[in-house]
Each structure stands twice: as C-alpha cells, then as structure tokens.
Scaffold this motif. Sequence first.
Motif, PDB file in Angstrom:
ATOM      1  N   PHE A  68     -76.706   8.755  39.884  1.00  0.00           N
ATOM      2  CA  PHE A  68     -77.451   7.605  40.373  1.00  0.00           C
ATOM      3  C   PHE A  68     -77.734   6.630  39.238  1.00  0.00           C
ATOM      4  N   TRP A  69     -78.112   7.155  38.077  1.00  0.00           N
ATOM      5  CA  TRP A  69     -78.383   6.300  36.925  1.00  0.00           C
ATOM      6  C   TRP A  69     -77.114   5.576  36.477  1.00  0.00           C
ATOM      7  N   ILE A  70     -75.994   6.303  36.416  1.00  0.00           N
ATOM      8  CA  ILE A  70     -74.726   5.699  35.991  1.00  0.00           C
ATOM      9  C   ILE A  70     -74.320   4.586  36.948  1.00  0.00           C
ATOM     10  N   ILE A  71     -74.426   4.833  38.246  1.00  0.00           N
ATOM     11  CA  ILE A  71     -74.015   3.832  39.237  1.00  0.00           C
ATOM     12  C   ILE A  71     -74.967   2.645  39.231  1.00  0.00           C
ATOM     13  N   SER A  72     -76.278   2.902  39.161  1.00  0.00           N
ATOM     14  CA  SER A  72     -77.275   1.828  39.228  1.00  0.00           C
ATOM     15  C   SER A  72     -77.247   0.912  38.018  1.00  0.00           C
ATOM     16  N   VAL A  78     -65.788   0.575  38.272  1.00  0.00           N
ATOM     17  CA  VAL A  78     -64.436   0.831  38.761  1.00  0.00           C
ATOM     18  C   VAL A  78     -63.413   0.262  37.788  1.00  0.00           C
ATOM     19  N   ARG A  79     -63.750  -0.832  37.149  1.00  0.00           N
ATOM     20  CA  ARG A  79     -62.821  -1.456  36.201  1.00  0.00           C
ATOM     21  C   ARG A  79     -62.558  -0.577  34.988  1.00  0.00           C
ATOM     22  N   ASP A  80     -63.446   0.341  34.678  1.00  0.00           N
ATOM     23  CA  ASP A  80     -63.224   1.259  33.563  1.00  0.00           C
ATOM     24  C   ASP A  80     -62.085   2.233  33.846  1.00  0.00           C
ATOM     25  N   PHE A  81     -61.744   2.411  35.115  1.00  0.00           N
ATOM     26  CA  PHE A  81     -60.655   3.302  35.494  1.00  0.00           C
ATOM     27  C   PHE A  81     -59.357   2.555  35.801  1.00  0.00           C
ATOM     28  N   ASP A  82     -59.313   1.264  35.541  1.00  0.00           N
ATOM     29  CA  ASP A  82     -58.120   0.446  35.776  1.00  0.00           C
ATOM     30  C   ASP A  82     -57.233   0.505  34.533  1.00  0.00           C
ATOM     31  N   TRP A  83     -56.567   1.659  34.336  1.00  0.00           N
ATOM     32  CA  TRP A  83     -55.775   1.868  33.132  1.00  0.00           C
ATOM     33  C   TRP A  83     -54.471   1.074  33.139  1.00  0.00           C
ATOM     34  N   PHE A  84     -53.990   0.665  34.301  1.00  0.00           N
ATOM     35  CA  PHE A  84     -52.724  -0.059  34.380  1.00  0.00           C
ATOM     36  C   PHE A  84     -52.913  -1.546  34.641  1.00  0.00           C
ATOM     37  N   ASN A  85     -54.143  -2.044  34.523  1.00  0.00           N
ATOM     38  CA  ASN A  85     -54.477  -3.463  34.697  1.00  0.00           C
ATOM     39  C   ASN A  85     -53.975  -4.016  36.024  1.00  0.00           C
TER      40      ASN A  85
END
Length: 94
Positions: A68-72, A78-85
């Motif tokens: 909850f803390w991480i999401i809030s 989600v952009r941190d997981f966009d490894w292929f741009n």
Amino acid sequence: MTITSAIVLYAVLWFMTFLMVIPIRLQTQGDVGEVVPGTHAGAPEHHHLKGKAKITTLVAAVMWGILFWIISTGAITVRDFDWFNRMAPVEASE
C-alpha cells in the motif's frame, strides 16, 4: 488506491499466504500411524487451521501495508517495468 482495490489486494495476499502456510507442521494420518479405513494416508490428522489463519492474517497485513505504501507514494510505478521502452513518453505538464 481505491477501497475496492485495497480490499482485493489484501484478499489476494491473504489467500496466497494461507496456501503457503497450510502445509507447515501438518501431521497426516500416515505420520501419526492411525489411518481411518476408507481415507487416504495423506489425509490431515492435526492441521492447526486456527493458528495458521492468525499467522496468515498477520503476515498478509504486513505485506499489504508495504505494498500500500509503495503504490500510494509512487515509489515504484508501471513505467519502472517498461524495460523495452514500449510505453509512450510522459508528456511534460505546462
């Protein structure tokens, strides 16, 4: 995060944790040596479900609080997981 998504997140965490905790300290009829006729030797004899449910609730609450803390706060997006741009670039606010 809405209240519905918070409840769903907690429920998913609780059930996943419960399924991992169930086999811990499980004593089967075969372990005890008293197999009831008509049942499998792997059927549980002493399962301690009440204690496991309490442990599950505590562990799931801690994990839910961290997520909850991480999401809030937006510490991980989600952009941190966009490894292929593949996501569109973020437009700068004017």
